[in-house]
Design a protein around this motif. Sequence first.
Motif, mmCIF file in Angstrom:
data_model
loop_
_atom_site.group_PDB
_atom_site.id
_atom_site.type_symbol
_atom_site.label_atom_id
_atom_site.label_comp_id
_atom_site.label_asym_id
_atom_site.label_seq_id
_atom_site.Cartn_x
_atom_site.Cartn_y
_atom_site.Cartn_z
ATOM 1 N N GLN A 425 -43.465 -15.602 -15.508
ATOM 2 C CA GLN A 425 -43.081 -14.212 -15.723
ATOM 3 C C GLN A 425 -43.039 -13.444 -14.404
ATOM 4 O OE1 GLN A 425 -45.348 -12.101 -18.673
ATOM 5 N NE2 GLN A 425 -44.505 -10.101 -18.084
ATOM 6 N N LEU A 426 -44.023 -13.690 -13.522
ATOM 7 C CA LEU A 426 -44.017 -13.029 -12.213
ATOM 8 C C LEU A 426 -42.742 -13.351 -11.443
ATOM 9 C CD1 LEU A 426 -47.679 -13.437 -10.880
ATOM 10 C CD2 LEU A 426 -46.475 -11.299 -11.355
ATOM 11 N N ARG A 427 -42.383 -14.618 -11.421
ATOM 12 C CA ARG A 427 -41.182 -15.022 -10.687
ATOM 13 C C ARG A 427 -39.929 -14.440 -11.351
ATOM 14 N NH1 ARG A 427 -44.204 -20.141 -10.691
ATOM 15 N NH2 ARG A 427 -45.050 -20.469 -8.579
ATOM 16 N N ALA A 428 -39.942 -14.351 -12.672
ATOM 17 C CA ALA A 428 -38.793 -13.787 -13.382
ATOM 18 C C ALA A 428 -38.655 -12.299 -13.083
ATOM 19 C CB ALA A 428 -38.935 -14.022 -14.887
ATOM 20 N N GLU A 429 -39.768 -11.582 -13.024
ATOM 21 C CA GLU A 429 -39.709 -10.154 -12.674
ATOM 22 C C GLU A 429 -39.180 -9.970 -11.253
ATOM 23 O OE1 GLU A 429 -42.978 -7.532 -14.796
ATOM 24 O OE2 GLU A 429 -43.890 -9.337 -13.948
ATOM 25 N N ARG A 430 -39.688 -10.785 -10.341
ATOM 26 C CA ARG A 430 -39.184 -10.716 -8.957
ATOM 27 C C ARG A 430 -37.681 -10.973 -8.908
ATOM 28 N NH1 ARG A 430 -40.673 -15.862 -5.786
ATOM 29 N NH2 ARG A 430 -39.151 -16.574 -7.337
ATOM 30 N N ASP A 431 -37.235 -12.032 -9.566
ATOM 31 C CA ASP A 431 -35.815 -12.390 -9.531
ATOM 32 C C ASP A 431 -34.953 -11.292 -10.152
ATOM 33 O OD1 ASP A 431 -36.597 -14.741 -8.366
ATOM 34 O OD2 ASP A 431 -36.406 -15.953 -10.191
ATOM 35 N N TYR A 432 -35.473 -10.653 -11.194
ATOM 36 C CA TYR A 432 -34.680 -9.606 -11.842
ATOM 37 C C TYR A 432 -34.470 -8.427 -10.890
ATOM 38 C CZ TYR A 432 -33.445 -5.635 -14.730
ATOM 39 O OH TYR A 432 -32.819 -4.527 -15.229
ATOM 40 N N TRP A 433 -35.557 -7.965 -10.247
ATOM 41 C CA TRP A 433 -35.412 -6.802 -9.381
ATOM 42 C C TRP A 433 -34.633 -7.147 -8.113
ATOM 43 C CZ3 TRP A 433 -35.721 -2.377 -11.474
ATOM 44 C CH2 TRP A 433 -36.604 -2.133 -12.518
ATOM 45 N N LEU A 434 -34.785 -8.371 -7.629
ATOM 46 C CA LEU A 434 -33.954 -8.785 -6.495
ATOM 47 C C LEU A 434 -32.480 -8.790 -6.882
ATOM 48 C CD1 LEU A 434 -36.010 -11.746 -4.939
ATOM 49 C CD2 LEU A 434 -35.685 -9.450 -4.007
ATOM 50 N N ALA A 435 -32.189 -9.220 -8.097
ATOM 51 C CA ALA A 435 -30.800 -9.212 -8.572
ATOM 52 C C ALA A 435 -30.287 -7.788 -8.702
ATOM 53 C CB ALA A 435 -30.696 -9.947 -9.908
ATOM 54 N N ARG A 436 -31.160 -6.876 -9.126
ATOM 55 C CA ARG A 436 -30.732 -5.474 -9.227
ATOM 56 C C ARG A 436 -30.394 -4.909 -7.840
ATOM 57 N NH1 ARG A 436 -32.498 -2.180 -13.621
ATOM 58 N NH2 ARG A 436 -31.901 -0.435 -12.295
ATOM 59 N N ILE A 437 -31.196 -5.244 -6.852
ATOM 60 C CA ILE A 437 -30.901 -4.785 -5.493
ATOM 61 C C ILE A 437 -29.588 -5.386 -4.999
ATOM 62 C CG2 ILE A 437 -31.682 -4.871 -3.096
ATOM 63 C CD1 ILE A 437 -34.521 -4.775 -4.070
ATOM 64 N N ALA A 438 -29.394 -6.682 -5.243
ATOM 65 C CA ALA A 438 -28.155 -7.339 -4.817
ATOM 66 C C ALA A 438 -26.944 -6.707 -5.494
ATOM 67 C CB ALA A 438 -28.220 -8.832 -5.126
ATOM 68 N N LEU A 439 -27.085 -6.345 -6.762
ATOM 69 C CA LEU A 439 -25.972 -5.717 -7.471
ATOM 70 C C LEU A 439 -25.682 -4.331 -6.902
ATOM 71 C CD1 LEU A 439 -23.900 -5.779 -9.749
ATOM 72 C CD2 LEU A 439 -25.655 -4.834 -11.272
ATOM 73 N N SER A 440 -26.727 -3.595 -6.579
ATOM 74 C CA SER A 440 -26.511 -2.263 -6.008
ATOM 75 C C SER A 440 -25.769 -2.350 -4.682
ATOM 76 C CB SER A 440 -27.849 -1.536 -5.823
ATOM 77 O OG SER A 440 -28.608 -2.123 -4.787
ATOM 78 N N ARG A 441 -26.067 -3.392 -3.891
ATOM 79 C CA ARG A 441 -25.363 -3.560 -2.630
ATOM 80 C C ARG A 441 -23.935 -4.053 -2.850
ATOM 81 N NH1 ARG A 441 -25.322 -1.799 1.635
ATOM 82 N NH2 ARG A 441 -25.076 -3.685 2.864
ATOM 83 N N ALA A 442 -23.772 -5.003 -3.757
ATOM 84 C CA ALA A 442 -22.449 -5.590 -3.972
ATOM 85 C C ALA A 442 -21.482 -4.575 -4.555
ATOM 86 C CB ALA A 442 -22.553 -6.802 -4.887
ATOM 87 N N ALA A 443 -21.965 -3.740 -5.485
ATOM 88 C CA ALA A 443 -21.087 -2.806 -6.187
ATOM 89 C C ALA A 443 -21.135 -1.411 -5.599
ATOM 90 C CB ALA A 443 -21.465 -2.756 -7.671
ATOM 91 N N ALA A 444 -21.826 -1.220 -4.460
ATOM 92 C CA ALA A 444 -21.926 0.094 -3.812
ATOM 93 C C ALA A 444 -22.527 1.126 -4.744
ATOM 94 C CB ALA A 444 -20.548 0.549 -3.309
ATOM 95 N N LEU A 445 -23.546 0.716 -5.521
ATOM 96 C CA LEU A 445 -24.260 1.657 -6.372
ATOM 97 C C LEU A 445 -25.343 2.329 -5.533
ATOM 98 C CD1 LEU A 445 -24.679 -0.569 -9.550
ATOM 99 C CD2 LEU A 445 -22.919 1.145 -9.088
ATOM 100 N N PRO A 446 -25.676 3.578 -5.829
ATOM 101 C CA PRO A 446 -26.695 4.270 -5.024
ATOM 102 C C PRO A 446 -28.025 3.545 -5.051
ATOM 103 C CG PRO A 446 -25.490 5.828 -6.402
ATOM 104 C CD PRO A 446 -25.083 4.451 -6.849
ATOM 105 N N LEU A 447 -28.610 3.344 -3.871
ATOM 106 C CA LEU A 447 -29.898 2.667 -3.800
ATOM 107 C C LEU A 447 -31.009 3.502 -4.404
ATOM 108 C CD1 LEU A 447 -29.840 1.049 -0.250
ATOM 109 C CD2 LEU A 447 -29.926 -0.142 -2.429
ATOM 110 N N GLN A 448 -30.849 4.855 -4.422
ATOM 111 C CA GLN A 448 -31.923 5.655 -4.991
ATOM 112 C C GLN A 448 -32.050 5.445 -6.489
ATOM 113 O OE1 GLN A 448 -29.233 6.970 -3.468
ATOM 114 N NE2 GLN A 448 -28.570 8.895 -4.367
ATOM 115 N N ALA A 449 -31.049 4.803 -7.102
ATOM 116 C CA ALA A 449 -31.125 4.530 -8.535
ATOM 117 C C ALA A 449 -32.247 3.542 -8.848
ATOM 118 C CB ALA A 449 -29.797 3.969 -9.045
ATOM 119 N N ILE A 450 -32.696 2.777 -7.854
ATOM 120 C CA ILE A 450 -33.777 1.813 -8.099
ATOM 121 C C ILE A 450 -35.008 2.152 -7.261
ATOM 122 C CG2 ILE A 450 -32.235 -0.062 -8.730
ATOM 123 C CD1 ILE A 450 -32.582 -1.142 -5.902
#
Length: 465
Positions: A425-450
């Motif tokens: 579960q710890l690794r899954a939580e890490r991977d999820y939030w890392l994916a959210r950061i990667a998506l924010s960068r890839a799609a030019a979403l505001p970083l303050q959203a996370i």
Amino acid sequence: MACRTMGIGLIASILAAGCASSSYEKLGHDVGQVVKSSSGVAPQWRMKADESLRRVVDQRLTAGVTADSAVEIYLLASPDLQASFERLGLARADYLEAATLSDPVVSWSRQSLRGGPGSKLEWSVLQSISGLFALPVRRRAAERELNRARLTAANEILAGIAGVRSAWLEALTAEKIAGLVAQRNDLARLEAELMERFVKAGNEPDTELQAQRLAYAEHQRATAVAATARLQARVRLERLMGVSDLQPAWDLRGEFAPLPASDGELTDLAATALRNRLDMQAARQRVEARLASLSSARQQRVLPELAAGYGRERDADGTRLSGPQFELRLPIFSAAQVALARSDAAARLAMREAEAAALDVRGDVRLAREQVTVARAALLLARDTSVPAAEIQADLRQREYFYMIIGPFAAMQARGAVMEAKLQQLRAERDYWLARIALSRAAALPLQAIREWAEPASAGEAGGQ
């Protein structure tokens, strides 16, 4: 005298038209505003060393490092961030060179007849007029290149902010994993010690003891690996923040935020990314700059090289001559073919690179979107299925042991399975939030959203050095 005044006035007007600059303060402010619009924080270009910043950074470290304070330290201390600004300074120098007229040419000569009286003196000042006509086009190209450098610097800083948040998350996860693996190692040690007693009492065969010892050795190895991974994560975070081990020891502060109810609308992100990503905007600025340079090269191909100025001559007999001077170089043979060919190739290359960048953007968005979806599913599976099932099984095994239906080892193994499920579960939580950061960068979403992904934990809950 009138001709002399006219020549000096012409030179002065040309020099005034050739002056072009963009201050460091304006460039730094522009980059800061672009970064702030996406991340909520504004970096500063620090032209001079400031010892007070080190004290501020030390205070931030001593107070404990959260995700937000890690970004604050990065903005204050990171040499990589300041290097992005300094590269912008190099682009400013290129802009000044391209958007400024060439310097005037001053010639002077003095000739004397051997053995004769007197001497002949000549001097003149010439400035390129063709450069003055081409200056507006060159300046537009230089401005596009400078804008590209602004966007590139802002994009590098935003990537640094995302990298710091990712590194903080990695460090937090490594801290938690190291603690949980150490607990699992303690449980394996108890299993091995208890098995040794059972074997000595003749209740278990020696093969079981050897199996428990092998398992304990493996958990010891896993504990060492987890401790090393924890240190690596901390060192990487320190490097990105711009601090070293010579500064105060620091603790992590923060916890994983609850999984949001949804990830929002994940469709049509490619169009948003193509429009808003800074690297795409920089690629478009480069295309415009190269096209402007091509226009300038075509203009210079057909215009003759013309220089104008003022000259004065004094012969040996005292006769004085003065007046305007002109030089004309006709583009008959070279016709600026080299510059035109280079500009044409550079423009077409910039367009091809922009097309390739667009393909990269679309691919980045697709991959990041899929990673978020997969990571959410894995986290839900671990949180709602694996961990609860392991805990229920451990509880049932404990009851069976209490009623002497099973031995202690089955109950201890069930408790170890709970720890393994929590590690997943710890690794899954890490991977999820890392994916959210990667998506924010890839799609030019505001970083303050996370930004609120982790709330500060109390001092007792945070991990130590």
